[in-house]
Every structure is written in structure tokens, then in C-alpha cells.
Write a protein that holds these residues in place. Structure first.
Motif, short mmCIF file in Angstrom:
data_model
loop_
_atom_site.label_atom_id
_atom_site.label_comp_id
_atom_site.label_asym_id
_atom_site.label_seq_id
_atom_site.Cartn_x
_atom_site.Cartn_y
_atom_site.Cartn_z
N HIS A 114 -8.89 58.66 -19.46
CA HIS A 114 -9.68 59.83 -20.03
C HIS A 114 -10.39 60.30 -18.95
O HIS A 114 -10.32 61.66 -18.83
CB HIS A 114 -10.65 59.23 -21.37
CG HIS A 114 -9.91 58.83 -22.63
ND1 HIS A 114 -10.64 58.06 -23.25
CD2 HIS A 114 -8.43 59.00 -22.86
CE1 HIS A 114 -9.64 57.63 -24.34
NE2 HIS A 114 -8.34 58.34 -24.11
N ALA A 115 -11.26 59.67 -18.41
CA ALA A 115 -12.21 60.14 -17.18
C ALA A 115 -11.25 60.69 -16.12
O ALA A 115 -11.44 61.94 -15.59
CB ALA A 115 -12.85 59.05 -16.54
N THR A 116 -9.87 60.28 -15.83
CA THR A 116 -9.15 60.68 -14.74
C THR A 116 -8.53 61.97 -15.18
O THR A 116 -8.49 63.02 -14.38
CB THR A 116 -8.15 59.78 -14.45
OG1 THR A 116 -8.61 58.55 -13.93
CG2 THR A 116 -7.17 60.51 -13.32
N MET A 166 -12.92 69.81 -12.50
CA MET A 166 -13.49 69.04 -11.92
C MET A 166 -15.08 68.87 -12.52
O MET A 166 -15.58 70.01 -12.72
CB MET A 166 -13.80 69.37 -10.29
CG MET A 166 -12.73 69.23 -9.29
SD MET A 166 -13.10 69.41 -7.74
CE MET A 166 -13.65 71.19 -7.54
N GLY A 167 -15.56 67.70 -12.49
CA GLY A 167 -17.03 67.49 -13.17
C GLY A 167 -16.73 66.86 -14.70
O GLY A 167 -17.81 66.05 -15.17
N LEU A 168 -15.73 67.29 -15.19
CA LEU A 168 -15.52 66.72 -16.75
C LEU A 168 -15.43 65.06 -16.86
O LEU A 168 -16.16 64.48 -17.68
CB LEU A 168 -14.19 67.33 -17.35
CG LEU A 168 -14.43 68.74 -17.74
CD1 LEU A 168 -13.08 69.12 -18.47
CD2 LEU A 168 -15.65 69.00 -18.70
N GLY A 169 -14.73 64.45 -15.71
CA GLY A 169 -14.58 63.04 -15.70
C GLY A 169 -15.96 62.47 -15.57
O GLY A 169 -16.44 61.33 -15.89
N VAL A 179 -11.62 63.24 -8.44
CA VAL A 179 -10.72 62.49 -9.45
C VAL A 179 -10.88 61.13 -8.99
O VAL A 179 -10.86 60.18 -10.03
CB VAL A 179 -9.13 62.95 -9.24
CG1 VAL A 179 -8.26 62.16 -10.16
CG2 VAL A 179 -8.89 64.30 -9.84
N ARG A 180 -10.91 60.53 -8.04
CA ARG A 180 -11.09 59.30 -7.53
C ARG A 180 -12.48 58.75 -8.01
O ARG A 180 -12.46 57.75 -8.26
CB ARG A 180 -10.96 59.28 -5.64
CG ARG A 180 -11.29 57.99 -5.33
CD ARG A 180 -10.82 58.02 -3.51
NE ARG A 180 -11.00 56.72 -3.24
CZ ARG A 180 -12.21 56.37 -2.66
NH1 ARG A 180 -13.04 57.14 -2.80
NH2 ARG A 180 -12.33 55.30 -1.97
N ASP A 181 -13.41 59.48 -7.81
CA ASP A 181 -14.72 58.94 -7.97
C ASP A 181 -14.59 58.94 -9.66
O ASP A 181 -15.11 57.85 -9.98
CB ASP A 181 -15.74 60.17 -7.62
CG ASP A 181 -17.06 59.78 -8.39
OD1 ASP A 181 -17.66 59.07 -7.72
OD2 ASP A 181 -17.67 60.38 -9.25
N ALA A 182 -14.20 59.67 -10.52
CA ALA A 182 -14.10 59.61 -11.95
C ALA A 182 -13.37 58.16 -12.34
O ALA A 182 -13.92 57.51 -13.29
CB ALA A 182 -13.59 60.77 -12.52
N ARG A 183 -12.29 58.17 -11.70
CA ARG A 183 -11.47 56.91 -11.85
C ARG A 183 -12.14 55.66 -11.58
O ARG A 183 -12.08 54.52 -12.41
CB ARG A 183 -10.10 56.88 -11.28
CG ARG A 183 -9.06 55.80 -11.53
CD ARG A 183 -7.76 56.08 -10.87
NE ARG A 183 -6.74 55.11 -11.00
CZ ARG A 183 -6.97 53.91 -10.29
NH1 ARG A 183 -7.81 53.58 -9.40
NH2 ARG A 183 -6.25 52.88 -10.82
#
Length: 436
Positions: free
Chosen positions: A7-9, A16-19, A104-108
């Protein structure tokens, strides 16, 4: 992969930012979102125009257009400016993609930590941790950006110019520059006058680089060893006297030598004539001019090696010399077996650097001979011109930018290849790796 991670990814991939918002990192998510909003605005308003300009290099040259009964000037497109703007646009796109990847990496990773029961820290704590952990990268950010703008982009720009017809008389803004593919490379190799100049100048450049490097290195080493010998008095005096050529600015020394060696009124030829000898064309004959520039460079360059080797000699254990003397070894044998190998081991990186520096040694050639004497078979080059001084004449004097760009590429490839090979084979660097 459990339910929270995709979901976050996926949300970060969509925008950008939604995750980050999904992971309840609202401030961080807002910052990423602002970056994407700004990037989208720039892409919509500027990217298409910049990329089109890079592809077409302009559609309208500067000129006069008849409007009614009057002729009015039209500014037109500047192909080189459009090429630079296109390069900047591509760099900006790459930067946006890098930030997108980080988002993306940070959200994951945050989602994975939450699934393990580790809640993300507040923005303040997260920023503090990131600053402490990545402090070297923050410090290096400005020089890295400067390197990209002032080193990488000019290199890419030079490569692009090599594939255009950017040369006199086809100069913007009066005329448009066009992409010509490999035509410039083919002309440099196939056209007799250009290829002869390239081969002649390149051969002399390599010979000059080797001769200038070896002569200064060997003379500097020999002088340092002689002064370091036992029984030599006033060591400091001799070193001070011999370092004077290095202390005097090269500009002054080279201009003085240029006058001393003048064939018509130079003092050296006048002294030779007083002795009943004929004057020597030091700077007007191709062979003599090349010998002269090597000799002058030797006089200016050996003091640096002498100082460097003098410092290294003080670090060599005296026990080695005492053991060799007890065994009856001659001074030449001691120099060949003990002194020179140890000095070479320590100075090999400097030797490689000096070779690269001499390959592009603009000052000695330009200030002493200006690349002369004239060679009738060469195009825009003289008998002592190196590739770098030929590049100078091609660009600033004759506006042959595309040929100069091709030469720049060839010089870069040659110097980079030679330097990398020598550095990899240098024993001092291998020893350094073993120590670490």
C-alpha cells in the motif's frame, strides 16, 4: 510481503508523499508532494521546449524579415544556448527521478518497520538522525553539485558538440547548428590535411610528455641524491640555489627564455657569434624548437622533484647503506639497488600525475614558442604545438569547435586510460590497499 508494505509503496509510486502520509509521516509527505508538484509544473511548462531545442537545435536563424514595406530584425534561435538548456533539463529530470526513488524507498522501509512493531519517529527526530547518519553526504552535496554543473555538464556538452557542424563560418546566432553524426570524426581521420596534422601533433605530444617527465624526474633525483651524499657541505645553500628556477613564476621565466633564445637579437646567439660560431635557430626550426622546449622545461621542472626526493631520502634507513658499504658495494650499485627503487616506490603516483600534466602543459609551449615554427602541412598548428595548444587555436583563434571537441574526447580517453592503467599497476597503491 504483508499487507501494509505494498500500500505505502504503490501510493508513493502514484504520487510522491502519499506513502509517507499512509505511514503517518505528514511533514515528510508534504515535502515530497511539494517536490513533485514543482517538478510537474516545470515539466509541463519547460521540459518539452528544452528537449525539443536539444533535438532540433533551433528552427529560425537570426536575420531580417520583411513586414509590409519594412524589414525588421528577427532574433532567431541560438543553437548552443538551446543545447545547454536541454542538458540542464535532462540533469533536472535525473534529479527528480533520484528524489522519486528515495521517496518510494523511504515509504517501503517505513512500512516494513511498522509491520515489525517499530513506529516511525517524528519528523524532527527523523531529520536529526538522518543528519547525523548522513552528515558527510550533506557536506559533500555542494561540491558534488558544483562538479556536476562545472565538470560533468561541460564534458557532456563537449561530446555533443563533436557531433555537430559548430564551426566557422556556421556560427550561431547568424546560422543554426545541425547534428551531423560521425562526420567530424570521419573528416578528422580521412581528410589528408587534418589526419596528417592530428598524427603529427599527437606523436609530438606523446614524445614531449615522456621526455619532459623523464628528464625532470631523473635530473631532480640525481641532484637530490648528490646533495644528500656524505661529505657534501652547505646542503641547504645548494638546495636553495637550485630551487630558484621553481620559485620564479613560470610566466617570467618563459618570457625571459623567449628573449634569450631569439634568433635575431637574443644574447645567446650574440655570444655564439662573438666566439665565431653561427647562430642557432632555437625557436624557428622545428627540431631545434622541440629540443629547446624540452630543455627549458627541464630547467623549470627539476627543482620540484629535487625537493620531493630530498624529503624521501631522509626517511630511508641508514642501516641499509651501512650494510651495503660493509659488503663493499659501490655508490652506483647502492643507488641502483637501494635508493632509486625506494624513491620510485614513493614517487610513482607523482610521476603519473606529471605525465598527465605534461601532456596538457599549455604554459611552456604557448609562452615560449606559441606552438611555432609554422608547419606548411599542418592545419592551424605549428611544429611545437601540443594537442592542448592546438585545441586553443582551433577554438579561440579559428572557431573550429566541432573538431576541437573531437580532439578533447580523444585526449580525455588517452589520459584517462594511461592514468588508470598506471595507477592500477603502481606498487605503492597496492601496498596501501594491503595496509588497510
Amino acid at each position: 510481503m504483508t499487507k501494509h508494505t505494498p500500500h505505502a509503496t504503490l501510493l508513493s509510486i502514484l504520487f510522491m508523499g502519499l506513502g509517507q502520509w499512509y505511514n503517518r509521516q505528514f511533514v515528510k509527505g508534504m515535502l515530497f508532494a511539494l517536490v513533485e508538484i514543482g517538478g510537474i509544473y516545470w515539466i509541463v511548462t519547460r521540459l518539452a521546449t528544452s528537449v525539443k531545442g536539444l533535438i532540433t537545435l533551433g528552427d529560425t536563424p537570426r536575420g531580417m524579415v520583411k513586414i509590409g514595406k519594412e524589414f525588421k530584425p528577427v532574433e532567431g534561435d541560438h543553437s548552443i544556448f538551446m543545447m545547454v538548456e536541454g542538458l540542464i533539463a535532462l540533469i533536472f529530470v535525473l534529479l527528480l527521478l533520484f528524489v522519486y526513488f528515495l521517496c518510494v524507498r523511504d515509504a517501503r522501509l517505513t512500512a516494513l518497520n511498522r509491520e515489525k512493531g517499530i513506529e516511525p519517529p517524528s519528523f524532527r527526530i527523523s531529520w536529526s538522525n538522518m543528519a547525523n547518519r548522513n552528515f558527510p553526504y550533506f557536506i559533500l552535496a555542494i561540491p558534488i553539485m558544483a562538479a556536476v554543473l562545472f565538470t560533468v555538464m561541460p564534458i557532456v556538452f563537449t561530446v555533443l558538440v563533436a557531433f555537430t557542424d559548430f564551426a566557422a563560418p556556421n556560427l550561431p546566432p547568424a546560422k543554426l547548428v545541425n547534428w551531423v553524426g560521425l562526420d567530424v570524426f570521419e573528416n578528422l581521420v580521412n581528410l589528408g590535411s587534418w589526419s596528417k596534422t592530428l598524427i603529427g601533433v599527437a606523436a609530438w605530444t606523446v614524445f614531449w610528455s615522456v621526455a619532459a617527465t623523464l628528464t625532470t624526474y631523473m635530473l631532480g633525483t640525481i641532484v637530490a641524491v648528490l646533495i644528500h651524499q656524505k661529505g657534501i657541505r652547505l646542503k641547504t645553500f645548494w638546495r636553495t640555489i637550485l630551487v630558484i628556477p621553481f620559485a620564479v613564476p613560470n610566466l617570467v621565466s618563459l618570457l625571459v627564455f623567449r628573449n634569450l633564445l631569439n634568433e635575431q637579437f637574443g644574447p645567446i646567439n650574440q655570444y655564439l657569434e662573438l666566439l665565431g660560431l653561427s647562430g642557432i635557430p632555437w625557436l624557428n626550426d622545428p627540431t631545434w624548437a622541440r629540443i629547446t622546449v624540452i630543455a627549458v622545461n627541464l630547467w623549470l621542472g627539476f627543482p620540484l622533484i629535487m625537493i620531493l626526493v630530498s624529503g624521501i631520502l631522509t626517511t630511508i634507513s641508514k642501516d641499509l647503506y651501512e650494510a651495503a658499504e660493509v659488503d663493499g658495494a659501490s655508490r652506483f650499485f647502492i643507488f641502483r639497488v637501494i635508493t632509486f627503487p625506494l624513491v620510485l616506490f614513493s614517487t610513482a603516483p607523482i610521476l603519473i600525475t606529471q605525465f598527465a600534466s605534461n601532456f596538457n602543459n599549455f604554459n611552456v609551449i604557448f609562452l615560449l614558442t606559441n606552438g611555432n615554427p609554422v608547419m606548411p602541412d599542418y592545419i592551424y598548428a605549428g611544429g611545437t604545438d601540443l594537442l592542448v595548444t592546438w585545441l586553443y587555436k582551433l577554438t579561440l583563434t579559428n572557431n573550429q569547435y566541432n573538431f576541437a571537441s573531437v580532439l578533447s574526447i580523444l585526449v580525455f580517453i588517452f589520459i584517462a586510460t594511461i592514468s588508470i592503467i598506471n595507477y592500477r599497476k603502481t606498487q605503492s597503491f597496492k601496498e596501501e590497499d594491503l595496509i588497510q
